[in-house]
Design a protein around this motif. Structure first.
Motif, short mmCIF file in Angstrom:
data_model
loop_
_atom_site.label_atom_id
_atom_site.label_comp_id
_atom_site.label_asym_id
_atom_site.label_seq_id
_atom_site.Cartn_x
_atom_site.Cartn_y
_atom_site.Cartn_z
N ALA A 1 0.71 -1.15 0.19
CA ALA A 1 -0.11 -0.06 0.03
C ALA A 1 0.68 1.22 0.04
CB ALA A 1 -0.94 -0.05 1.19
N LYS A 2 0.43 2.32 -0.61
CA LYS A 2 1.19 3.68 -0.63
C LYS A 2 0.09 4.82 0.13
CE LYS A 2 3.82 3.33 -4.85
NZ LYS A 2 2.85 2.55 -5.71
N VAL A 3 1.03 5.53 0.86
CA VAL A 3 0.14 6.63 1.53
C VAL A 3 0.42 7.80 0.88
CG1 VAL A 3 -0.08 7.93 3.34
CG2 VAL A 3 0.44 5.57 3.73
N ASP A 4 -0.23 8.77 0.41
CA ASP A 4 -0.15 9.86 -0.13
C ASP A 4 -0.24 10.89 0.85
OD1 ASP A 4 -0.20 12.14 -1.31
OD2 ASP A 4 -2.19 12.12 -2.63
N PRO A 5 1.02 11.36 1.21
CA PRO A 5 1.35 12.28 2.51
C PRO A 5 0.44 13.62 2.43
CG PRO A 5 3.41 11.75 1.17
CD PRO A 5 2.32 11.24 0.51
N ALA A 6 0.09 13.89 1.02
CA ALA A 6 -0.67 15.29 0.89
C ALA A 6 -2.18 14.98 1.32
CB ALA A 6 -0.55 15.59 -0.53
N LYS A 7 -2.55 13.92 0.99
CA LYS A 7 -3.87 13.46 1.61
C LYS A 7 -4.19 12.77 3.03
CE LYS A 7 -7.15 12.36 -1.40
NZ LYS A 7 -8.11 11.82 -2.13
N CYS A 8 -2.99 12.64 3.36
CA CYS A 8 -3.22 11.77 4.75
C CYS A 8 -3.58 12.77 5.90
CB CYS A 8 -1.58 11.24 5.27
SG CYS A 8 -1.69 10.82 6.87
N ALA A 9 -4.56 12.38 6.64
CA ALA A 9 -5.07 13.29 7.76
C ALA A 9 -4.28 13.03 9.12
CB ALA A 9 -6.49 12.97 8.01
N PHE A 10 -3.35 11.96 8.90
CA PHE A 10 -2.43 11.75 10.28
C PHE A 10 -3.26 11.50 11.36
CE2 PHE A 10 1.87 13.04 12.35
CZ PHE A 10 2.33 11.71 12.02
N CYS A 11 -4.41 10.65 11.23
CA CYS A 11 -5.19 10.45 12.16
C CYS A 11 -5.19 9.08 12.92
CB CYS A 11 -6.86 10.27 11.65
SG CYS A 11 -7.06 9.11 10.35
N TYR A 12 -4.17 8.06 12.38
CA TYR A 12 -3.66 7.09 12.94
C TYR A 12 -4.78 5.84 12.91
CZ TYR A 12 0.51 8.64 15.15
OH TYR A 12 1.59 9.20 15.67
N THR A 13 -5.55 6.10 11.90
CA THR A 13 -6.73 5.17 11.86
C THR A 13 -6.11 3.88 11.00
OG1 THR A 13 -8.45 6.73 11.48
CG2 THR A 13 -8.97 4.60 10.72
N THR B 1 -14.03 13.70 8.31
CA THR B 1 -13.26 12.94 7.64
C THR B 1 -12.66 11.94 8.54
OG1 THR B 1 -13.00 14.06 5.76
CG2 THR B 1 -11.18 12.26 6.15
N VAL B 2 -12.11 12.51 9.74
CA VAL B 2 -11.36 11.54 10.59
C VAL B 2 -12.53 10.76 11.27
CG1 VAL B 2 -9.99 11.46 12.64
CG2 VAL B 2 -9.53 13.03 10.65
N CYS B 3 -13.54 11.23 11.79
CA CYS B 3 -14.70 10.39 12.34
C CYS B 3 -15.53 9.66 11.59
CB CYS B 3 -15.47 11.25 13.44
SG CYS B 3 -16.71 12.50 12.45
N MET B 4 -15.20 9.75 10.23
CA MET B 4 -15.65 8.67 9.26
C MET B 4 -17.17 9.08 8.69
SD MET B 4 -13.90 5.11 10.32
CE MET B 4 -12.23 5.11 10.64
#
Lengths: 549, 240
Positions: free
Chosen positions: A309-321, B32-35
């Motif tokens: 898998a690849k993460v797009d850092p520009a889109k990543c919300a850094f939410c740890y999900t 977005t984070v809370c889906m």
């Protein structure tokens, strides 16, 4: 197999470690809870920190030794004392200590109470509280109440004995209660601070339950988290610890079973023709164990080597999900980029992260569409991935609708579906005829039916299923049997997404054309029945307006 | 973070009745984070709504627009044409996003797709809990970092009340008693003495009772001025 063994109290630790070593495991013994960092990942690929160093294990065990009344741990001891106690006085259970008895103890006590009630004894259970959040305990509690067991919630309880008759005094909200009995089963909670701390490090407490004092994760042998086991020594009284260790290792093997693990290459393929990730010895072990057990090596052949898998850092919300969801602990934070990154060596390309990523920031190409007629079609976005900021709907853009789409896990249901299609819908007929005597059913017309294999149904999110529904008259999502693969989280998520969609469609009065089912490779019968039913339903409801085949 | 749930899909469908061209605007921040209201939820919702439309013979088109943040002006730059050609916008932003869009596009109906619930924190995968009510007068330093306004069902300042039972709240036994949490926490940090101080009745005008609130950073205001188009729209302007 590498075992992370958290043991308390320290005096008992050596005994547990010996047992696991004798059972053939490589043991990492931890007696100091504070040295253990949080356990991530899932069976077969756990990752944790010990003294600041990152380590891997395939199985985790929380082993404890608490002295308990034999009457609660040992069937025959309980029955012998029950006989001696006679009928004059009630049988009394006293569950004391801590805030509430752990589910283990409640379950054992309630089971014994039920047995006593079924032997015509009156039974009273004193406890500070009953932790019924655990589903098994709740059912037992209800059953016990129905069988006439009295349960008393009390703030304090004391037992004194004279002349073979015990007096139990309990203070309850409604006042003092006194009972006399010749048979008191007394069990205090052995859970210690160390156990609680270990539980926190092993992430055994679940949201929605008690966060502060709940110990309901204490099941007799397992916990709320798969691959993490409990070994409460007295619960296995009379069984050599080595045998218990062996059975836990076997259970872990079952947990970690993975029918196929995709890696960057199939270099790890064993002589049995098993394709396994070369990167992870755990996976190779699990895959070969599975192939050895079920002879399913054939089913594992020809698996596609996938890109991680690849993460797009520009889109990543850094939410740890994704970090929390990845069963292979392949995602880690990159604080400088303020984004997650994938460790390609750990990534097994299951796609679970891509499906759950809220920001659609993880690119993963997992789907392989195969038309039943041999004609390839677009994947309709299945498998996650990202969409452009502005996009028209695939359904309306396509203007053409397929008849039935089967999205199946390539490790299990896909093989069943392929066999059904190859047999023209008669794959299960023989088995059915022999059991029911009914004639074989008519062949299925597979025109317009497409089969798509995905690395795990957990890689298929709600949006992808919904969009597939837009492009086909019917959709079947066929995952592994939920508990039978190590991506059980993914299976459950996919199942939940399908249930939500079905509910939405029902609320909107639209025909429910979505089927979720579980199937293993040999389960052609049940899957064929689903396919038949789905096609019948499509034919009955009719094509969606505007669709054309 | 602001936590929201998607509205029941039938409720969304009925509020879209009569509109033929709908833009579904996801919001790339909290929801977005809370889906609840991200790009993926927008895709799923559009697909589900189109299926329902097809089944009931309604002709309606959906276009998906991902707005990085619906509560800030510049994130709509370049998206005007997409919005203004629509009959209505279904916003998957929180209540602030919906209202901000309504101000930004005065002639366009903005329909909420979410029920905005609370400010909270994540307690694990897919699980969020309410932590703050934005009362405007924080006393967390006295209560060991556990908010009595939010986490006590009755917002008691001098708890617990008589309904605290074995650490649980009488309102619902699945709720932890906020004051039990405060007690445990104060004990852990060696500040049980805080409980002896009586918290005086408070002036709730700093909270919702004082009407809609504003927050101003004068330094920033002086440097950048008020954003074009938003002057005079602040609910607090009249009171200043």
């Amino acid at each position: 197999m590498k075992v992370l063994l958290a043991a308390a109290p320290p005096e008992a630790a050596g005994r547990f470690a010996e047992a696991f070593k004798a059972a053939g495991a490589e043991v990492e013994l931890v007696v100091e809870p504070s040295s253990l960092g949080p356990l991530r990942g899932s069976p077969g690929a756990f990752l944790y920190r010990l003294g600041g160093e990152e380590r891997r294990a395939e199985l985790a065990v929380l082993a404890t030794d608490t002295a308990l009344d034999p009457a609660i741990t040992d069937d025959s001891a309980f029955r012998a004392r029950l006989e001696l106690a006679g009928y004059e006085h009630p049988v009394v259970f006293v569950l004391d200590g801590g805030d509430e008895p752990p589910a283990t103890l409640s379950a054992l006590a309630l089971r014994r109470a039920l047995e006593a009630a079924s032997r015509k004894r009156s039974v009273v259970v004193f406890a500070r509280d009953f932790r019924t959040a655990d589903r098994g305990v709740e059912a037992l509690y209800r059953e016990a109440r129905r069988a006439g067991v009295s349960t008393v919630r009390c703030q304090a309880v004391s037992v004194s004995e004279s002349g073979g008759v015990a007096t139990i005094k309990a203070s309850t909200r409604d006042g003092e209660i006194e009972a006399r009995s010749r048979f008191v089963v007394s069990a205090s909670v052995g859970a210690s601070k160390a156990v609680d701390e270990f539980a926190a490090a092993l992430r055994l407490k679940r949201p929605g339950g008690a966060d502060s004092n709940g110990r309901y994760w204490l099941h007799p042998a397992s916990t709320s988290r798969r691959g993490v086991y409990r070994l409460e020594a007295p619960m296995f009284a009379g069984i050599p610890l080595e045998a218990v260790s062996r059975s836990l290792l076997a259970a872990a093997a079952r947990d970690a079973v993975v029918s196929r693990t995709a890696g960057a290459s199939a270099a790890g393929a064993s002589a049995a023709g098993v394709s396994a990730a070369g990167a992870s010895a755990a996976s190779a072990w699990a895959a070969s164990a599975w192939a050895g057990e079920s002879g399913a090596g054939e089913a594992l052949k020809g698996a596609k080597a996938r890109e991680p898998a690849k993460v797009d850092p520009a889109k990543c919300a850094f939410c740890y999900t994704c970090y929390r969801a990845c069963p292979h602990a392949a995602l880690s934070p990159d604080p400088e980029a303020a984004a997650m990154r994938v460790d390609p060596a750990s990534c097994e390309a299951c796609g679970l992260c891509a499906a759950i990523c809220p920001a659609a920031a993880i690119e993963f190409d997992g789907a392989e569409p195969i038309s039943a007629e041999g004609a390839a079609r677009g994947a309709a976005g299945v498998g996650g991935g990202s969409a452009p900021a502005r996009s028209a709907l695939p359904a309306s853009a396509a203007g053409r609708r397929g008849r039935l789409k089967i999205i199946a896990c390539e490790n299990s249901a896909y093989h069943a579906a392929k066999a059904i299609i190859a047999a023209g819908g008669g794959a299960a007929a023989d088995g059915r005829r022999s059991s029911s005597g009914a004639p074989a059913e008519a062949p299925i017309d597979f025109a317009g039916v497409e089969l798509e294999s995905v690395p795990c149904c957990g890689s298929v999110g709600g949006a992808a299923i919904a969009e597939a529904l837009g492009a086909y008259d019917g959709v079947i999502v066929a995952s592994c049997v939920v508990d039978a693969c190590r991506h059980f989280d993914g299976n459950l998520r996919c199942k939940a997404a399908a249930a939500r969609l079905s509910d939405d469609l029902e609320r909107l009065g639209a025909a429910d054309r979505l089927t979720f089912c579980e199937a293993s490779a040999p389960m052609t019968g049940p899957l064929e029945a689903r396919i038949r039913h789905a096609i019948e339903r499509i034919d009955a409801v009719g094509q969606m307006p505007g669709g054309q085949r | 973070m602001i936590v929201a749930d998607r509205k029941p899909v039938d409720e969304i469908a009925s509020s879209l009745a009569g509109y033929r061209k709908v833009v579904i605007a996801s919001c790339g921040t909290c929801v977005t984070v809370c889906m609840a209201g991200g790009e993926k939820e927008a895709r799923e919702l559009a697909a589900v709504l189109s299926l329902a439309d097809e089944a009931s013979g309604v002709e309606r088109s959906y276009e998906l627009v991902d707005v990085k943040r619906q509560c800030d002006d510049e994130f709509f730059d370049g998206l005007e044409s997409a919005f203004e050609s629509a009959d209505a916008v279904l916003s998957l932003g929180c209540g602030a996003g919906v209202q901000f869009m309504a101000e930004r596009f005065p002639s366009l109906p903005i329909i909420p797709g979410l029920d905005t619930k609370f400010m909270g924190a994540s307690r694990g995968l897919g699980y969020w809990v309410e932590m703050c009510q934005g009362c405007g007068d924080c006393i967390l330093e006295r209560t060991g970092g556990v908010c009595p306004v939010t986490r006590c069902s009755k917002s008691n300042f001098n708890g617990p009340c008589g309904g605290s039972q074995a650490g649980k709240c009488e309102v619902d036994p699945s709720i932890d008693c906020g004051w039990q949490l405060i007690y445990d926490r104060l004990k852990a940090i060696g500040r049980l003495g805080n409980l002896e101080e009586i918290v005086e009745p408070r002036d709730w005008s700093s909270s919702r009772d004082g009407g809609p609130r504003t927050s101003r950073n004068e330094q920033a205001e002086l440097a950048g001025g008020t954003l074009a188009g938003s002057a005079g729209k602040d609910p607090g302007d009249a009171r200043r």
